[in-house]
Write a protein that holds these residues in place. Structure first.
Motif, PDB file in Angstrom:
ATOM      1  N   ALA A 275       0.826  -1.211   0.000  1.00  0.00           N
ATOM      2  CA  ALA A 275       0.000   0.000   0.000  1.00  0.00           C
ATOM      3  C   ALA A 275       0.858   1.257   0.000  1.00  0.00           C
ATOM      4  O   ALA A 275       0.438   2.318  -0.480  1.00  0.00           O
ATOM      5  CB  ALA A 275      -0.921  -0.001   1.221  1.00  0.00           C
ATOM      6  N   ILE A 276       2.070   1.156   0.545  1.00  0.00           N
ATOM      7  CA  ILE A 276       3.017   2.265   0.570  1.00  0.00           C
ATOM      8  C   ILE A 276       4.295   1.794  -0.113  1.00  0.00           C
ATOM      9  O   ILE A 276       4.819   0.714   0.216  1.00  0.00           O
ATOM     10  CB  ILE A 276       3.306   2.732   2.008  1.00  0.00           C
ATOM     11  N   GLU A 277       4.804   2.586  -1.031  1.00  0.00           N
ATOM     12  CA  GLU A 277       5.999   2.205  -1.777  1.00  0.00           C
ATOM     13  C   GLU A 277       7.225   2.230  -0.872  1.00  0.00           C
ATOM     14  O   GLU A 277       7.435   3.179  -0.102  1.00  0.00           O
ATOM     15  CB  GLU A 277       6.210   3.158  -2.959  1.00  0.00           C
ATOM     16  N   ASN A 278       8.030   1.204  -0.973  1.00  0.00           N
ATOM     17  CA  ASN A 278       9.251   1.102  -0.166  1.00  0.00           C
ATOM     18  C   ASN A 278      10.385   1.838  -0.887  1.00  0.00           C
ATOM     19  O   ASN A 278      11.275   1.228  -1.483  1.00  0.00           O
ATOM     20  CB  ASN A 278       9.604  -0.366   0.059  1.00  0.00           C
ATOM     21  N   VAL A 279      10.350   3.142  -0.807  1.00  0.00           N
ATOM     22  CA  VAL A 279      11.317   3.986  -1.521  1.00  0.00           C
ATOM     23  C   VAL A 279      12.675   3.954  -0.832  1.00  0.00           C
ATOM     24  O   VAL A 279      12.797   3.525   0.324  1.00  0.00           O
ATOM     25  CB  VAL A 279      10.792   5.437  -1.592  1.00  0.00           C
ATOM     26  N   PRO A 280      13.737   4.394  -1.515  1.00  0.00           N
ATOM     27  CA  PRO A 280      15.058   4.463  -0.872  1.00  0.00           C
ATOM     28  C   PRO A 280      15.034   5.401   0.331  1.00  0.00           C
ATOM     29  O   PRO A 280      14.320   6.400   0.357  1.00  0.00           O
ATOM     30  CB  PRO A 280      15.968   5.004  -1.981  1.00  0.00           C
ATOM     31  N   ALA A 281      15.840   5.084   1.315  1.00  0.00           N
ATOM     32  CA  ALA A 281      15.899   5.891   2.531  1.00  0.00           C
ATOM     33  C   ALA A 281      16.523   7.244   2.241  1.00  0.00           C
ATOM     34  O   ALA A 281      17.456   7.351   1.428  1.00  0.00           O
ATOM     35  CB  ALA A 281      16.712   5.167   3.600  1.00  0.00           C
ATOM     36  N   PRO A 282      16.044   8.308   2.866  1.00  0.00           N
ATOM     37  CA  PRO A 282      16.674   9.628   2.689  1.00  0.00           C
ATOM     38  C   PRO A 282      18.120   9.612   3.172  1.00  0.00           C
ATOM     39  O   PRO A 282      18.481   8.862   4.088  1.00  0.00           O
ATOM     40  CB  PRO A 282      15.808  10.550   3.556  1.00  0.00           C
ATOM     41  N   ALA A 283      18.937  10.454   2.580  1.00  0.00           N
ATOM     42  CA  ALA A 283      20.356  10.506   2.942  1.00  0.00           C
ATOM     43  C   ALA A 283      20.547  10.883   4.401  1.00  0.00           C
ATOM     44  O   ALA A 283      21.462  10.376   5.063  1.00  0.00           O
ATOM     45  CB  ALA A 283      21.083  11.502   2.035  1.00  0.00           C
ATOM     46  N   ILE A 284      19.683  11.759   4.920  1.00  0.00           N
ATOM     47  CA  ILE A 284      19.823  12.189   6.313  1.00  0.00           C
ATOM     48  C   ILE A 284      19.598  11.020   7.267  1.00  0.00           C
ATOM     49  O   ILE A 284      20.253  10.915   8.310  1.00  0.00           O
ATOM     50  CB  ILE A 284      18.855  13.349   6.623  1.00  0.00           C
ATOM     51  N   ALA A 285      18.691  10.107   6.918  1.00  0.00           N
ATOM     52  CA  ALA A 285      18.433   8.937   7.754  1.00  0.00           C
ATOM     53  C   ALA A 285      19.599   7.957   7.696  1.00  0.00           C
ATOM     54  O   ALA A 285      19.974   7.358   8.721  1.00  0.00           O
ATOM     55  CB  ALA A 285      17.144   8.254   7.305  1.00  0.00           C
ATOM     56  N   ILE A 286      20.174   7.779   6.522  1.00  0.00           N
ATOM     57  CA  ILE A 286      21.309   6.865   6.371  1.00  0.00           C
ATOM     58  C   ILE A 286      22.471   7.313   7.242  1.00  0.00           C
ATOM     59  O   ILE A 286      23.132   6.500   7.909  1.00  0.00           O
ATOM     60  CB  ILE A 286      21.720   6.773   4.892  1.00  0.00           C
ATOM     61  N   ASP A 287      22.741   8.624   7.255  1.00  0.00           N
ATOM     62  CA  ASP A 287      23.854   9.138   8.059  1.00  0.00           C
ATOM     63  C   ASP A 287      23.532   9.134   9.551  1.00  0.00           C
ATOM     64  O   ASP A 287      24.400   8.838  10.376  1.00  0.00           O
ATOM     65  CB  ASP A 287      24.218  10.553   7.612  1.00  0.00           C
ATOM     66  N   TYR A 288      22.286   9.464   9.915  1.00  0.00           N
ATOM     67  CA  TYR A 288      21.945   9.598  11.338  1.00  0.00           C
ATOM     68  C   TYR A 288      21.920   8.242  12.048  1.00  0.00           C
ATOM     69  O   TYR A 288      22.419   8.118  13.164  1.00  0.00           O
ATOM     70  CB  TYR A 288      20.593  10.290  11.476  1.00  0.00           C
ATOM     71  N   TRP A 289      21.346   7.220  11.400  1.00  0.00           N
ATOM     72  CA  TRP A 289      21.252   5.899  12.028  1.00  0.00           C
ATOM     73  C   TRP A 289      22.331   4.936  11.533  1.00  0.00           C
ATOM     74  O   TRP A 289      22.286   3.751  11.857  1.00  0.00           O
ATOM     75  CB  TRP A 289      19.876   5.288  11.770  1.00  0.00           C
ATOM     76  N   ARG A 290      23.276   5.433  10.745  1.00  0.00           N
ATOM     77  CA  ARG A 290      24.354   4.608  10.199  1.00  0.00           C
ATOM     78  C   ARG A 290      23.788   3.404   9.446  1.00  0.00           C
ATOM     79  O   ARG A 290      24.223   2.257   9.638  1.00  0.00           O
ATOM     80  CB  ARG A 290      25.292   4.135  11.317  1.00  0.00           C
ATOM     81  N   LEU A 291      22.824   3.668   8.608  1.00  0.00           N
ATOM     82  CA  LEU A 291      22.202   2.612   7.809  1.00  0.00           C
ATOM     83  C   LEU A 291      23.054   2.304   6.587  1.00  0.00           C
ATOM     84  O   LEU A 291      23.861   3.141   6.149  1.00  0.00           O
ATOM     85  CB  LEU A 291      20.802   3.048   7.367  1.00  0.00           C
ATOM     86  N   PRO A 292      22.892   1.137   6.008  1.00  0.00           N
ATOM     87  CA  PRO A 292      23.630   0.839   4.762  1.00  0.00           C
ATOM     88  C   PRO A 292      23.181   1.745   3.621  1.00  0.00           C
ATOM     89  O   PRO A 292      22.085   2.308   3.653  1.00  0.00           O
ATOM     90  CB  PRO A 292      23.271  -0.625   4.495  1.00  0.00           C
ATOM     91  N   LYS A 293      24.033   1.888   2.637  1.00  0.00           N
ATOM     92  CA  LYS A 293      23.761   2.805   1.533  1.00  0.00           C
ATOM     93  C   LYS A 293      22.502   2.431   0.758  1.00  0.00           C
ATOM     94  O   LYS A 293      21.847   3.301   0.183  1.00  0.00           O
ATOM     95  CB  LYS A 293      24.959   2.849   0.576  1.00  0.00           C
ATOM     96  N   ASP A 294      22.162   1.142   0.751  1.00  0.00           N
ATOM     97  CA  ASP A 294      20.982   0.703   0.015  1.00  0.00           C
ATOM     98  C   ASP A 294      19.756   0.568   0.913  1.00  0.00           C
ATOM     99  O   ASP A 294      18.804  -0.144   0.572  1.00  0.00           O
ATOM    100  CB  ASP A 294      21.262  -0.629  -0.676  1.00  0.00           C
ATOM    101  N   ALA A 295      19.748   1.256   2.058  1.00  0.00           N
ATOM    102  CA  ALA A 295      18.617   1.183   2.990  1.00  0.00           C
ATOM    103  C   ALA A 295      17.357   1.747   2.339  1.00  0.00           C
ATOM    104  O   ALA A 295      17.417   2.603   1.456  1.00  0.00           O
ATOM    105  CB  ALA A 295      18.937   1.942   4.274  1.00  0.00           C
ATOM    106  N   THR A 296      16.216   1.259   2.809  1.00  0.00           N
ATOM    107  CA  THR A 296      14.930   1.681   2.259  1.00  0.00           C
ATOM    108  C   THR A 296      14.060   2.307   3.340  1.00  0.00           C
ATOM    109  O   THR A 296      14.453   2.376   4.521  1.00  0.00           O
ATOM    110  CB  THR A 296      14.193   0.481   1.643  1.00  0.00           C
ATOM    111  N   LEU A 297      12.865   2.728   2.941  1.00  0.00           N
ATOM    112  CA  LEU A 297      11.915   3.309   3.885  1.00  0.00           C
ATOM    113  C   LEU A 297      11.596   2.337   5.020  1.00  0.00           C
ATOM    114  O   LEU A 297      11.447   2.750   6.177  1.00  0.00           O
ATOM    115  CB  LEU A 297      10.632   3.697   3.149  1.00  0.00           C
ATOM    116  N   LYS A 298      11.484   1.067   4.705  1.00  0.00           N
ATOM    117  CA  LYS A 298      11.193   0.068   5.736  1.00  0.00           C
ATOM    118  C   LYS A 298      12.270   0.063   6.822  1.00  0.00           C
ATOM    119  O   LYS A 298      11.963  -0.045   8.019  1.00  0.00           O
ATOM    120  CB  LYS A 298      11.084  -1.319   5.092  1.00  0.00           C
ATOM    121  N   ASP A 299      13.524   0.180   6.440  1.00  0.00           N
ATOM    122  CA  ASP A 299      14.613   0.223   7.414  1.00  0.00           C
ATOM    123  C   ASP A 299      14.508   1.465   8.294  1.00  0.00           C
ATOM    124  O   ASP A 299      14.769   1.413   9.502  1.00  0.00           O
ATOM    125  CB  ASP A 299      15.961   0.211   6.693  1.00  0.00           C
TER     126      ASP A 299
END
Length: 338
Positions: A275-299
């Motif tokens: 129902a909601i598209e699992n788009v790529p994670a925003p850059a600010i979220a990747i840096d703030y939570w130290r997520l992998p570069k290919d992180a998505t909205l679900k992460d």
């Protein structure tokens, strides 16, 4: 008359031939001295005019030089921005430090620094619930359940917009509580036991949730208006609650965080269901939570939900120890802040 002529000679400009004036004054012939004085006056007027013109010319040159210097500075700043170099602050006169990521690329954020980042604890228990035991608990629980009704009606299953609006409210309690405990610490000359820092960092964490959600959801004008209204009402109500009963205030936040966990869980269900598209994670979220570069909205939603679970535990714990009537230095330290 001779004395007057001598006085006028002393005040006359330099560079004139005064021998004839003195000689004529001594002999008593007054015609030539007056002619000579007229000549000197004309000479003095010419010199004053020349000085005035020189000053105007110099002031014009100075103004032109100042404009040129300003333009040079502006051009140098613009070129520095374009080339990615250091930009010197025009107010403090210092350069912004060059901060880089672990891979050496420039750090793009000024709202948080690399040392503010962390990895969320996804193993935290999401199902924990504080069962109301006292009258204060019942009031807090019923209040939160009552507040959820208009939220569900307004947002339905638009969880992106719901999260954005709720995060503008969720960042208020930590700031209010930290501020009031800070003032209390100053009045009583006591240490805070780590609680001031814990509550202020909670507010900052909630604000970063908002910064992330704004990248995902572009708020409409009426949603911005709703935020202004709700935040203004909630801030003042929570301020009064905290002044009257910190136990009640923290219990309310604990139950609000439980509701936030539920909302983000439903958000994840809609992502998994398509129902909601699992788009790529925003850059600010990747840096703030130290997520992998290919992180998505679900992460991103998963780590935000884990943060809310941590806030739930901290606020329920704060309500249990009850700051009211207890010295801050004697209060147990919050979880993770020893």
């Amino acid at each position: 008359m001779n004395r007057m002529l001598l006085f006028r000679v002393v005040l006359s400009p330099k560079g004139g031939d005064y021998s004839r004036l003195f000689a004529t004054a001594a002999t008593g012939d007054m015609t030539e001295p007056f002619d000579r004085m007229t000549e000197l006056k004309n000479h003095q007027s010419i010199m004053l005019t020349s000085v005035s013109q020189w000053r105007r010319a110099m002031s014009s040159k100075a103004a032109a030089a100042a404009v040129a210097e300003t333009e040079t500075k502006e051009n140098s700043v613009e070129s520095a921005k374009k080339e990615g170099g250091e930009v010197v602050s025009s107010y403090w006169g210092i350069s912004r430090p060059k901060i880089t990521r672990e891979d050496g690329s420039p750090w793009p954020w000024n709202c948080f620094m690399p040392w503010d980042t962390y990895r969320a604890d996804l193993s935290i228990d999401l199902t924990k619930h504080h069962v109301p035991k006292t009258f204060v608990d019942e009031v807090a629980y019923r209040t939160v359940k009552l507040l959820r009704i208009p939220t569900d009606i307004f947002f339905l299953r638009r969880y992106g917009c719901r999260a954005m609006m709720l995060e503008t409210v969720a960042a208020v309690p930590g700031m209010v509580g930290g501020m009031l405990l800070h003032l209390r610490s100053l009045r009583k000359f006591e240490h805070s036991g780590g609680w001031i820092k814990a509550l202020l960092e909670e507010a900052e964490n909630e604000r970063m949730h908002l910064m992330t959600m704004v990248e995902l959801v572009k708020p409409k004008w009426y949603e911005r208006l709703l935020v202004l209204t709700v935040q203004g009402i909630f801030f003042n109500c929570y301020f009064v609650f905290y002044m009257l009963s910190p136990k009640l205030a923290h219990r309310v936040v604990g139950y609000l965080e439980e509701e936030a966990i539920h909302s983000y869980t439903e958000y994840l269900k809609d992502i998994d269901g398509g129902a909601i598209e699992n788009v790529p994670a925003p850059a600010i979220a990747i840096d703030y939570w130290r997520l992998p570069k290919d992180a998505t909205l679900k992460d991103v939603i998963a780590v935000i939900r884990a943060d809310e679970a941590h806030h739930r535990d901290v606020n329920h714990f704060a309500s249990d120890i009850n700051f009211q009537g207890k010295h801050l230095k004697d209060a147990p330290a919050p979880l993770g802040y020893h």
